[in-house]
Design a protein around this motif. Sequence first.
Motif, PDB file in Angstrom:
ATOM      1  N   SER A 115      -1.796  54.108  -5.537  1.00  0.00           N
ATOM      2  CA  SER A 115      -0.968  53.559  -4.452  1.00  0.00           C
ATOM      3  C   SER A 115       0.017  52.520  -4.985  1.00  0.00           C
ATOM      4  O   SER A 115       1.147  52.411  -4.497  1.00  0.00           O
ATOM      5  N   THR A 133       1.721  57.856  -1.148  1.00  0.00           N
ATOM      6  CA  THR A 133       0.834  58.352  -2.202  1.00  0.00           C
ATOM      7  C   THR A 133       0.916  59.869  -2.320  1.00  0.00           C
ATOM      8  O   THR A 133       1.041  60.408  -3.418  1.00  0.00           O
ATOM      9  N   CYS A 180       2.322  62.006  -5.535  1.00  0.00           N
ATOM     10  CA  CYS A 180       1.467  62.985  -6.220  1.00  0.00           C
ATOM     11  C   CYS A 180       2.169  64.331  -6.345  1.00  0.00           C
ATOM     12  O   CYS A 180       2.157  64.940  -7.424  1.00  0.00           O
ATOM     13  N   ALA A 224       2.847  54.534  -6.537  1.00  0.00           N
ATOM     14  CA  ALA A 224       3.651  55.125  -5.458  1.00  0.00           C
ATOM     15  C   ALA A 224       4.533  54.066  -4.808  1.00  0.00           C
ATOM     16  O   ALA A 224       5.712  54.324  -4.526  1.00  0.00           O
TER      17      ALA A 224
END
Length: 99
Positions: free
Chosen positions: A11, A21, A25, A14
């Motif tokens: 997190s 998140t 990904c 991100a």
Amino acid sequence: MQNFQRDINLSEVADLCNMTTNSFCRFFKDRAQKSLTQFVNEIRIGHACKLLQSADYSISEVCYASGYNNLTNFNKFFKQITGMKPSQYRGHINNRSKE
């Protein structure tokens, strides 16, 4: 790349990219063809391989210097990525340098 030795929180990464998140990904996997976790483990094990070429460091010192918090995880990921245990890798490298 500069922070592989510390805990890397998905997190946090991100947030640095101003992404959720899940979005990060997907973005990372599309670009790198692997997850962030896989990528970080490969970077850490690559660093460990460099350190293992020297007898100056014990395997546990290499483990912690490579960003792992325990020897069990280090051994597991090292074997998963290189196909051998850290001690086997060190022996293999030492044997090659003697030839």
